[in-house]
Write a protein that holds these residues in place. Structure first.
Motif, mmCIF file in Angstrom:
data_model
loop_
_atom_site.group_PDB
_atom_site.id
_atom_site.type_symbol
_atom_site.label_atom_id
_atom_site.label_comp_id
_atom_site.label_asym_id
_atom_site.label_seq_id
_atom_site.Cartn_x
_atom_site.Cartn_y
_atom_site.Cartn_z
ATOM 1 N N SER A 304 0.796 -1.222 0.000
ATOM 2 C CA SER A 304 0.000 0.000 0.000
ATOM 3 C C SER A 304 0.835 1.281 0.000
ATOM 4 O O SER A 304 0.307 2.348 -0.253
ATOM 5 C CB SER A 304 -0.947 0.004 1.194
ATOM 6 N N HIS A 305 2.141 1.180 0.296
ATOM 7 C CA HIS A 305 2.938 2.417 0.291
ATOM 8 C C HIS A 305 3.648 2.639 -1.049
ATOM 9 O O HIS A 305 4.307 3.649 -1.252
ATOM 10 C CB HIS A 305 3.976 2.386 1.415
ATOM 11 N N VAL A 306 3.499 1.685 -1.955
ATOM 12 C CA VAL A 306 4.232 1.780 -3.222
ATOM 13 C C VAL A 306 3.600 2.837 -4.122
ATOM 14 O O VAL A 306 2.395 2.849 -4.339
ATOM 15 C CB VAL A 306 4.244 0.417 -3.946
ATOM 16 N N VAL A 307 4.449 3.737 -4.618
ATOM 17 C CA VAL A 307 3.971 4.779 -5.524
ATOM 18 C C VAL A 307 4.442 4.464 -6.943
ATOM 19 O O VAL A 307 5.605 4.167 -7.164
ATOM 20 C CB VAL A 307 4.493 6.167 -5.098
ATOM 21 N N ILE A 308 3.516 4.495 -7.870
ATOM 22 C CA ILE A 308 3.862 4.284 -9.274
ATOM 23 C C ILE A 308 3.810 5.634 -9.978
ATOM 24 O O ILE A 308 2.833 6.376 -9.839
ATOM 25 C CB ILE A 308 2.868 3.312 -9.957
ATOM 26 N N ASN A 318 8.260 2.209 -10.562
ATOM 27 C CA ASN A 318 8.006 1.940 -9.151
ATOM 28 C C ASN A 318 8.957 2.802 -8.312
ATOM 29 O O ASN A 318 10.157 2.541 -8.257
ATOM 30 C CB ASN A 318 8.237 0.445 -8.877
ATOM 31 N N ASP A 319 8.429 3.843 -7.676
ATOM 32 C CA ASP A 319 9.284 4.781 -6.942
ATOM 33 C C ASP A 319 9.909 4.145 -5.716
ATOM 34 O O ASP A 319 10.962 4.573 -5.250
ATOM 35 C CB ASP A 319 8.466 5.998 -6.485
ATOM 36 N N THR A 320 9.269 3.140 -5.167
ATOM 37 C CA THR A 320 9.743 2.575 -3.912
ATOM 38 C C THR A 320 11.031 1.781 -4.098
ATOM 39 O O THR A 320 11.971 1.941 -3.334
ATOM 40 C CB THR A 320 8.654 1.698 -3.280
ATOM 41 N N ASN A 321 11.075 0.932 -5.105
ATOM 42 C CA ASN A 321 12.353 0.251 -5.315
ATOM 43 C C ASN A 321 13.104 0.857 -6.504
ATOM 44 O O ASN A 321 14.125 0.323 -6.953
ATOM 45 C CB ASN A 321 12.167 -1.272 -5.488
ATOM 46 N N ASP A 322 12.587 1.985 -6.980
ATOM 47 C CA ASP A 322 13.280 2.763 -7.999
ATOM 48 C C ASP A 322 13.614 1.969 -9.261
ATOM 49 O O ASP A 322 14.754 1.968 -9.705
ATOM 50 C CB ASP A 322 14.552 3.361 -7.383
ATOM 51 N N THR A 323 12.637 1.268 -9.778
ATOM 52 C CA THR A 323 12.873 0.561 -11.039
ATOM 53 C C THR A 323 11.676 0.786 -11.954
ATOM 54 O O THR A 323 10.563 1.003 -11.496
ATOM 55 C CB THR A 323 12.991 -0.960 -10.817
ATOM 56 N N LEU A 325 8.864 -0.635 -14.364
ATOM 57 C CA LEU A 325 8.137 -1.907 -14.359
ATOM 58 C C LEU A 325 8.568 -2.731 -15.573
ATOM 59 O O LEU A 325 8.831 -2.176 -16.639
ATOM 60 C CB LEU A 325 6.627 -1.645 -14.401
ATOM 61 N N SER A 326 8.598 -4.037 -15.396
ATOM 62 C CA SER A 326 8.918 -4.905 -16.525
ATOM 63 C C SER A 326 7.780 -4.794 -17.537
ATOM 64 O O SER A 326 6.667 -4.412 -17.180
ATOM 65 C CB SER A 326 9.049 -6.348 -16.047
ATOM 66 N N PRO A 327 8.042 -5.117 -18.809
ATOM 67 C CA PRO A 327 6.987 -4.970 -19.822
ATOM 68 C C PRO A 327 5.693 -5.683 -19.425
ATOM 69 O O PRO A 327 4.603 -5.121 -19.601
ATOM 70 C CB PRO A 327 7.617 -5.618 -21.058
ATOM 71 N N ASP A 328 5.800 -6.888 -18.872
ATOM 72 C CA ASP A 328 4.600 -7.629 -18.469
ATOM 73 C C ASP A 328 3.832 -6.903 -17.362
ATOM 74 O O ASP A 328 2.620 -6.726 -17.434
ATOM 75 C CB ASP A 328 4.974 -9.036 -17.982
ATOM 76 N N ASP A 329 4.605 -6.502 -16.330
ATOM 77 C CA ASP A 329 3.971 -5.787 -15.220
ATOM 78 C C ASP A 329 3.367 -4.470 -15.684
ATOM 79 O O ASP A 329 2.301 -4.057 -15.215
ATOM 80 C CB ASP A 329 4.998 -5.518 -14.111
ATOM 81 N N ALA A 330 4.073 -3.812 -16.599
ATOM 82 C CA ALA A 330 3.597 -2.522 -17.088
ATOM 83 C C ALA A 330 2.266 -2.693 -17.816
ATOM 84 O O ALA A 330 1.348 -1.885 -17.652
ATOM 85 C CB ALA A 330 4.633 -1.891 -18.012
ATOM 86 N N MET A 331 2.175 -3.765 -18.580
ATOM 87 C CA MET A 331 0.932 -4.056 -19.310
ATOM 88 C C MET A 331 -0.233 -4.196 -18.331
ATOM 89 O O MET A 331 -1.293 -3.591 -18.507
ATOM 90 C CB MET A 331 1.122 -5.355 -20.099
ATOM 91 N N LEU A 332 -0.003 -5.006 -17.284
ATOM 92 C CA LEU A 332 -1.049 -5.192 -16.272
ATOM 93 C C LEU A 332 -1.411 -3.871 -15.604
ATOM 94 O O LEU A 332 -2.578 -3.578 -15.351
ATOM 95 C CB LEU A 332 -0.580 -6.196 -15.207
ATOM 96 N N MET A 333 -0.357 -3.083 -15.330
ATOM 97 C CA MET A 333 -0.585 -1.819 -14.628
ATOM 98 C C MET A 333 -1.390 -0.842 -15.495
ATOM 99 O O MET A 333 -2.302 -0.184 -15.009
ATOM 100 C CB MET A 333 0.766 -1.201 -14.240
ATOM 101 N N TRP A 334 -1.062 -0.783 -16.783
ATOM 102 C CA TRP A 334 -1.821 0.110 -17.682
ATOM 103 C C TRP A 334 -3.305 -0.287 -17.683
ATOM 104 O O TRP A 334 -4.188 0.563 -17.629
ATOM 105 C CB TRP A 334 -1.261 0.045 -19.103
ATOM 106 N N THR A 335 -3.537 -1.593 -17.732
ATOM 107 C CA THR A 335 -4.920 -2.059 -17.718
ATOM 108 C C THR A 335 -5.615 -1.649 -16.423
ATOM 109 O O THR A 335 -6.739 -1.149 -16.423
ATOM 110 C CB THR A 335 -4.939 -3.599 -17.833
#
Length: 421
Positions: A304-308, A318-323, A325-335
């Motif tokens: 819950s503290h993770v900021v995108i 991902n601001d919390t671990n400063d990376t 998103l991988s293409p797969d994760d990014a796809m899910l996140m956009w959706t």
DNA sequence: ACCTAGCTTGCTTGAGAACC
DNA sequence: GGTTCTCAAGCAAGCTAGGT
């Protein structure tokens, strides 16, 4: 038995002055990286990793903590390899030179500095002559606040602020003390002013105040959690002492009180995001207006503290671990973002709010008692029940578009644990 | 009333940070 | 990688108020 507190207090000041003598010789960047090391030690102590810190003249820091501390209050939001490399170079560049009646000399503080990305540790080897007790006791008492320290551009501001923080102690709401009167000679020592390098400041107290103390106070007021002022005290026509006042800023104290309670976003704080029914338009709008900005906090599937945020290159980040998103994760996140457009820009949500909001759009099977059959539903709306905050007010929609409102029945755990289909 | 130590102010310079 | 900006510090002339 010797009186305990005054003695400790004395050590505290002596250690601080020793530390200043060392810091004063550093460039701003070197001070920053050195403070990062101290802050990392403190942070590791706080989370109980202290036992692992020192082994055989080597300081071993957790890389994640180290990086986190580096970023605190810094203008950069991301640290890349070349910056880490530069930090390691800066570290081994730190020297301490000294001068006594018998000799002059210099030695390095860190002989070797390296980051191992395999085991995620920062290894710092001390120079042979550097006494670690000069460094490590500081970790016990100086409540470093890198967030503010890193925004200083004036070395005297940095030093004076750290001294104030030392006097205030750990809890700014219960400061140990917020004023002190110091004689000018002590101040010279405190700020590393000496006869050889600063004849003007030694011989002209007024110049010392106007060129050293005042700019420092100004910057402390501009950038930190304290509101500081001074009162010069004269003996004859000569300024002999300075009285310092450094209470915390009012708004900081009241803000701290608010922080204890869950924050509910008010409409005024939200930025306006139009709603989109076409994904491409939605994405284009974000890429046009939200580059470099934080998008959401605690989206589904993340803590819950993770900021995108949206990076300058248009990648989800991902601001919390400063990376990125991988293409797969990014796809899910956009959706997910498209389905949860109202979440965009709501960065100040409380953990509770986020948990509830993340239930939205969850699909699950529910048993319809009237029709005596299983039915597929989607959560459209969910909030705390007004009658009883233990329970929820839930709006469900089935495949036929029928809306059903259920109050005072579901709890968070029920909806959270129900199997998603 | 006068003297002068200490205060004030302005100008200048080099180093190093920040910016582009 | 070069330019601009900021900070720290020096030098010096003029001023002021405490001391005598």
């Amino acid at each position: 038995m010797a009186p305990r507190y005054p003695v400790e207090d004395l050590y505290k000041h002596n250690d601080y002055i020793k530390m200043v003598q060392i810091k004063k010789q550093m460039s701003l960047q070197q001070q920053r990286i050195f403070d990062t090391v101290l802050a990392s030690i403190q942070e590791m102590k706080k989370v109980g990793l202290i036992d692992e810190i020192i082994s055989e003249g080597e300081l071993v820091l957790d890389f994640h903590i180290f990086r986190e501390q580096m970023l605190k209050g810094a203008s950069i939001k991301k640290i890349n390899r070349s910056e880490l490399k530069k930090a390691m170079e800066t570290m081994v560049d730190i020297k301490f030179s000294y001068q006594t009646d018998d000799e002059v000399g210099a030695f390095v503080i860190f002989q070797k500095a390296r980051i191992n990305f395999e085991d995620n540790k920062v290894y710092l080897t001390f120079g042979k002559d550097f006494r670690t007790e000069n460094l490590l006791p500081t970790a016990n008492y100086t409540a470093l606040s890198l967030t503010y320290l890193n925004s200083f551009s004036s070395q005297y501001g940095r030093l004076l602020y750290q001294y104030f923080k030392m006097l205030i102690g750990k809890d700014i709401n219960k400061p140990f003390r917020t004023d002190i009167t110091l004689d000018i000679d002590f101040l010279h020592k405190l700020l590393g002013i000496n006869q050889n390098e600063h004849t003007n400041y030694i011989n002209n107290n007024s110049l010392f105040i106007s060129r050293v103390i005042n700019p420092a106070i100004l910057q402390i007021n501009e950038t930190t959690d304290l509101v500081a002022r001074i009162e010069p005290i004269k003996r004859g026509r000569k300024i002999s002492h300075i009285q310092f006042f450094f209470p915390p800023k009012d708004e900081l104290l009241s803000k701290q009180k608010e922080d204890d309670q869950p924050v509910h976003p008010s409409k005024e704080n939200l930025l306006f995001v139009p709603s989109f029914s076409i994904f491409k338009e939605f994405r284009d709008w974000l890429l046009k207006y939200m580059i470099g900005k934080q998008l959401v906090i605690g989206p589904q599937g993340y803590l819950s503290h993770v900021v995108i945020s949206l990076s300058s290159k248009g990648y989800l980040h991902n601001d919390t671990n400063d990376t990125d998103l991988s293409p797969d994760d990014a796809m899910l996140m956009w959706t997910w973002l498209f389905e949860n457009q109202e979440r965009i820009g709501q960065i100040n949500l409380s953990e509770d709010d986020i948990k509830l909001l993340n239930l939205k759009n969850k699909r699950f099977m529910i048993h319809d008692h009237e029709k005596d059959m299983e039915e597929k539903v989607i959560i459209k709306e969910v909030k705390k029940s007004e009658a009883n905050p233990q329970y929820l007010f839930v709006e469900l929609i089935n495949d036929n578009g029928e809306i059903r409102q259920i109050d005072n029945f579901f709890t968070y755990n029920m909806l959270h644990n129900v199997k998603e289909i």
